[in-house]
Design a protein around this motif. Structure first.
Motif, mmCIF file in Angstrom:
data_model
loop_
_atom_site.group_PDB
_atom_site.id
_atom_site.type_symbol
_atom_site.label_atom_id
_atom_site.label_comp_id
_atom_site.label_asym_id
_atom_site.label_seq_id
_atom_site.Cartn_x
_atom_site.Cartn_y
_atom_site.Cartn_z
ATOM 1 N N VAL A 193 0.854 -1.192 0.000
ATOM 2 C CA VAL A 193 0.000 0.000 0.000
ATOM 3 C C VAL A 193 0.886 1.236 0.000
ATOM 4 N N LEU A 194 0.556 2.181 -0.865
ATOM 5 C CA LEU A 194 1.233 3.476 -0.912
ATOM 6 C C LEU A 194 0.287 4.492 -0.279
ATOM 7 N N THR A 195 0.700 5.100 0.830
ATOM 8 C CA THR A 195 -0.188 6.013 1.549
ATOM 9 C C THR A 195 0.360 7.433 1.563
ATOM 10 N N GLY A 196 -0.554 8.367 1.792
ATOM 11 C CA GLY A 196 -0.151 9.713 2.142
ATOM 12 C C GLY A 196 0.161 9.743 3.627
ATOM 13 N N PRO A 197 0.441 10.932 4.187
ATOM 14 C CA PRO A 197 0.743 11.040 5.620
ATOM 15 C C PRO A 197 -0.411 10.523 6.469
ATOM 16 N N ARG A 198 -0.078 9.723 7.471
ATOM 17 C CA ARG A 198 -1.123 9.138 8.307
ATOM 18 C C ARG A 198 -1.572 10.083 9.423
ATOM 19 N N THR A 199 -1.380 11.348 9.192
ATOM 20 C CA THR A 199 -1.973 12.378 10.054
ATOM 21 C C THR A 199 -3.308 12.845 9.485
ATOM 22 N N MET A 200 -3.734 12.259 8.364
ATOM 23 C CA MET A 200 -4.967 12.672 7.690
ATOM 24 C C MET A 200 -6.016 11.576 7.812
ATOM 25 N N THR A 201 -7.238 11.963 8.156
ATOM 26 C CA THR A 201 -8.287 10.971 8.377
ATOM 27 C C THR A 201 -8.609 10.173 7.109
ATOM 28 N N THR A 202 -8.547 10.805 5.947
ATOM 29 C CA THR A 202 -8.834 10.087 4.697
ATOM 30 C C THR A 202 -7.840 8.953 4.498
ATOM 31 N N VAL A 203 -6.578 9.230 4.721
ATOM 32 C CA VAL A 203 -5.540 8.207 4.582
ATOM 33 C C VAL A 203 -5.775 7.073 5.577
ATOM 34 N N LEU A 204 -6.037 7.425 6.830
ATOM 35 C CA LEU A 204 -6.253 6.415 7.861
ATOM 36 C C LEU A 204 -7.458 5.536 7.548
ATOM 37 N N ASP A 205 -8.545 6.151 7.098
ATOM 38 C CA ASP A 205 -9.760 5.386 6.811
ATOM 39 C C ASP A 205 -9.553 4.427 5.641
#
Length: 346
Positions: A193-205
């Motif tokens: 999985v390639l994610t953005g910063p996990r400080t963002m709710t969209t990324v976490l969800d």
């Protein structure tokens, strides 16, 4: 004691023990105010030596029929489509739209809301993910709570943990879970999985939903399978390069938005990896270019323009109940050419 050069209308309202709206009406004389209230406001203004800012009043008058939109990146096709939806509803209602770009900076977002408050925008829309940051939450609430008490309407896009506002919430988690299940049905067992910063709710969800979908198929996604980058095309490119450098043997890569997936496909192509023959790639959002790529991108489709339309529609139909309303928007898995069935070795 308030410094005379910094006296505001709020100071006058507080001293007179009236609402901000009443203080404003009493001083500008445009609507009828009870005599006793007007006398209290005028007395407070005299005591504090309050001088109205004529330029600010003119600006405020011009923006009463305006809405403010705060977004992370107006150049991102996701936000461009959402903003188009906002503009369509604004046009139907004779509203001007003021757009502020924050470049995913939490401090810039708070500052943008403060400016829109000062402009007396009739509604403020936050068109982007919330941040998992308690200091940001407190600072944003300090701006928006008095704005709402003064009659302003607030609408947000995606999940905000503590913000008291009406929201339009795409099914990020359930959409990512459904995508994982569809990819497992294609025979994939090794994922990255390639994610953005996990400080963002969209990324976490989206990450948690994808992990849940794999888990129900008996597949564990470990931290070694997750590569983080910026939440844009270049971030996806860099994260895919990191995946390649690590020698990860994924048969399928999920990028948590389509922009990251585009960057990943470029990095894989440069490394001589064919999509989907060598590795499958999937994204999320279904931005307009997704279907026109070669190969076309498997993704989770959201009705992007509709998100913007519903966000402004919700704000304009605001209630005084004090309860925040939520409109949930379904996401749909769209399988295209960037993902393929896994061919079993004989």
């Amino acid at each position: 004691m308030i410094a005379r050069s910094h006296v505001t209308l709020e100071d006058v309202a507080q001293l007179a023990n009236v609402s901000l709206a009443t203080a404003s009406r009493a001083l500008n004389g445009t609507t009828k105010v009870r005599d006793d209230l007007r006398d209290r406001v005028l007395a407070a203004a005299t005591d504090l030596e309050y001088t109205p800012n004529v330029h600010a009043q003119a600006l405020a008058g011009a923006s009463r029929k305006a809405v403010g939109v705060v977004c992370h990146d107006a150049g991102d096709p996701y936000f461009a489509s959402v903003i188009r939806g906002v503009l369509r509803v604004a046009d139907r209602n004779g509203l001007l739209v003021m757009l502020v770009n924050t470049f995913r900076d939490p401090e810039k977002e708070v500052a943008a809301v403060s400016v829109l408050r000062s402009q007396r925008a009739s509604a403020i829309l936050l068109a982007g993910s919330a941040f998992e940051d308690k200091a940001w939450e407190r600072a944003l609430a300090a701006e928006l709570d008095p704005y709402r008490r003064g009659g302003g309407q607030v609408g947000v896009l995606t999940r905000h943990r503590t913000l008291k506002a009406d929201s339009v919430q795409p099914e990020n988690r359930t959409g990512a879970k459904a995508l994982a299940e569809a990819l497992v049905r294609l025979g994939h067992r090794r994922f990255a999985v390639l994610t953005g910063p996990r400080t963002m709710t969209t990324v976490l969800d989206r990450l948690s939903g994808f992990r849940e979908g794999l888990s129900e198929g008996g597949i564990e996604l470990s931290e070694r399978d997750v590569f983080e980058g910026d939440f844009d095309r270049d971030g996806g490119y860099a994260a895919a390069r990191a995946l390649l450098a690590a020698g990860h043997r994924a048969s399928c890569v999920f990028a948590v938005n389509d922009q990251m997936a585009l960057g990943a496909m470029s990095a894989l192509r440069e490394a001589g990896r064919s999509v989907p023959d060598d590795i499958s790639v999937a994204g999320f959002d279904d931005i307009p270019v997704s279907r026109d790529l070669n190969p076309s991108l498997t993704t989770v489709a959201l009705p992007l323009e509709e998100l913007g339309e519903q966000m402004l529609d919700l704000a304009l139909s605001g209630t005084r109940t004090g309860r925040s309303r939520v409109r949930r928007v379904a996401a749909e898995v769209v399988l295209r050419d960037s993902t393929a069935k896994v061919r079993r070795r004989r």
